[in-house]
Design an enzyme around this catalytic site. Structure first.
Site, PDB file in Angstrom:
ATOM      1  N   TYR A  54       0.741  -1.136   0.401  1.00 44.06           N
ATOM      2  CA  TYR A  54       0.039  -0.240  -0.088  1.00 44.06           C
ATOM      3  C   TYR A  54       1.014   1.800  -0.257  1.00 44.06           C
ATOM      4  O   TYR A  54       1.837   1.288   1.128  1.00 44.06           O
ATOM      5  CB  TYR A  54      -1.176  -0.171   1.540  1.00 44.06           C
ATOM      6  CG  TYR A  54      -2.024  -1.253   1.062  1.00 44.06           C
ATOM      7  CD1 TYR A  54      -2.034  -1.850   0.235  1.00 44.06           C
ATOM      8  CD2 TYR A  54      -2.631  -1.091   2.310  1.00 44.06           C
ATOM      9  CE1 TYR A  54      -3.544  -2.623   0.268  1.00 44.06           C
ATOM     10  CE2 TYR A  54      -3.913  -2.245   1.984  1.00 44.06           C
ATOM     11  CZ  TYR A  54      -4.060  -3.239   1.437  1.00 44.06           C
ATOM     12  OH  TYR A  54      -5.092  -4.331   1.317  1.00 44.06           O
ATOM     13  N   GLY A 283     -12.483   1.430   5.600  1.00 47.97           N
ATOM     14  CA  GLY A 283     -11.538   2.571   4.846  1.00 47.97           C
ATOM     15  C   GLY A 283     -12.128   4.117   5.627  1.00 47.97           C
ATOM     16  O   GLY A 283     -13.455   4.214   5.706  1.00 47.97           O
TER      17      GLY A 283
END
Length: 336
Positions: A54, A283
């Protein structure tokens, strides 16, 4: 916040898990991400999910920074290994070399001596599974990894991995698949296999990249700053942006109202009705989004409401188990 055991293991995680995949992958700045982590802690979330890939490792660094002053034993940190982190021939996959090197790098970025859960981000057809599981076993015995998991593995792959894990006495406890009202490909094969073998699910994208929040109106333009307007994010949300999908999603609003929930809370709570789901990964780009989603913990949806959701979405729901690990049909083959 409520907590669940992951499969038949002794590890308990918060029902809502904070993840920093797309939000940390170029969508928001570091200070905003740290604020979101603090909001997660304030909401009682103790489980945090990230990955070495990520934002080129920055996501792990920022998560480590955000948790620096938090008592380590009070949180559960999960990260992943497999997808490409560089251009080298060994900068990807589940070889012993890459697993060990990536784990050490992740620990340094996260600022911790161990991770609670280390996950194989995909299945690696090019590496003997025994080599992969031995590498995980060594990390467990060194105390650098407490539990092992997988992500987007098929039922057959999970069964093979579990057999080797049992032989090597590795605590393989979880799978991290995509799962939402609209994407249910794990229900036919992955969930039954996981239940039989004692694994639990930590599911990602419970709001289908934001579509199930109802913020995208059919025939309208995506709200400024939303994932659909971001070059990277739009690649993942695109499959859900057809008017036929958005129209059906809007029909869920009265269902959410009846349950006393926001659309996002309804979507997250829906995934938690599956008894094999240990946690739903959310998220967020703003702290208030974290607080809203965290309120889905502990919600129990009645059977008649679940039936109405199924009837509303109808044949828009994807159930084909052959699409396991098919990440929105836009992720390039990582083995290239």
């Amino acid at each position: 916040m409520e907590f669940r055991r992951v499969g038949t293991s002794g590890l308990r995680v918060s029902e809502i898990v904070f993840g920093n995949w797309l939000t940390m992958d170029g969508q928001i700045d570091q200070d905003a991400q740290v604020a979101c982590v603090q909001a997660a802690l304030d909401a009682g979330i103790t489980t945090f999910d990230t990955a070495d890939v990520y934002s080129g490792g920055l996501a792990e660094e920022v998560l480590g920074r955000a948790l620096r002053d938090v008592r380590r034993s009070s949180v559960e940190i999960a990260t992943k290994v497999c997808l490409p982190v560089g251009e080298g021939a060994n900068d990807r996959g589940l070889s012993r070399k890459h697993i060990l090197e990536s784990c050490h790098t992740s620990l340094r970025r996260l600022g911790t001596d161990y991770v609670d859960l280390y996950q194989a981000h995909r299945f690696d057809e090019d590496t003997p599974l025994e080599e992969t599981m031995r590498a995980f076993a060594d990390l467990v015995r060194q105390g650098k990894v407490l539990y092992v998991g997988v992500s987007e593995w098929t039922a057959g792959q999970i069964a093979r991995g579990h057999a080797l894990a049992a032989e090597m006495r590795v605590p393989l406890i979880s799978n991290q698949p995509q799962y939402s009202m609209l994407w249910r490909v794990i229900e036919a094969e992955v969930v039954p296999a996981s239940q039989r073998l004692g694994l639990g699910q930590l599911v990602f994208s419970p709001v289908a990249q934001g579509v199930l929040t109802g913020k995208y109106a059919p025939g309208g333009q995506a709200p400024e700053g939303s994932r659909a307007t971001d070059d990277r994010g739009s690649r993942f949300v695109g499959r859900y942006m057809a008017d036929a999908v958005l129209e059906k999603v809007q029909l869920l609003r009265p269902v959410a109202d009846e349950a006393g929930l926001s659309m996002a809370q309804l979507a997250v709570a829906w995934t938690l009705q599956n008894p094999n789901v240990a946690g739903a990964i959310i998220g967020a780009s703003r702290p208030e989004q974290v607080a809203e989603n965290a309120a889905a913990a502990g919600v129990r949806l009645p059977d008649d409401l679940l039936k109405r959701i199924d009837e509303t979405l109808g044949d828009l729901v994807e159930r084909d188990p052959a699409k396991t690990a098919d990440l929105f049909n836009v992720m390039p083959a990582w083995r290239r």
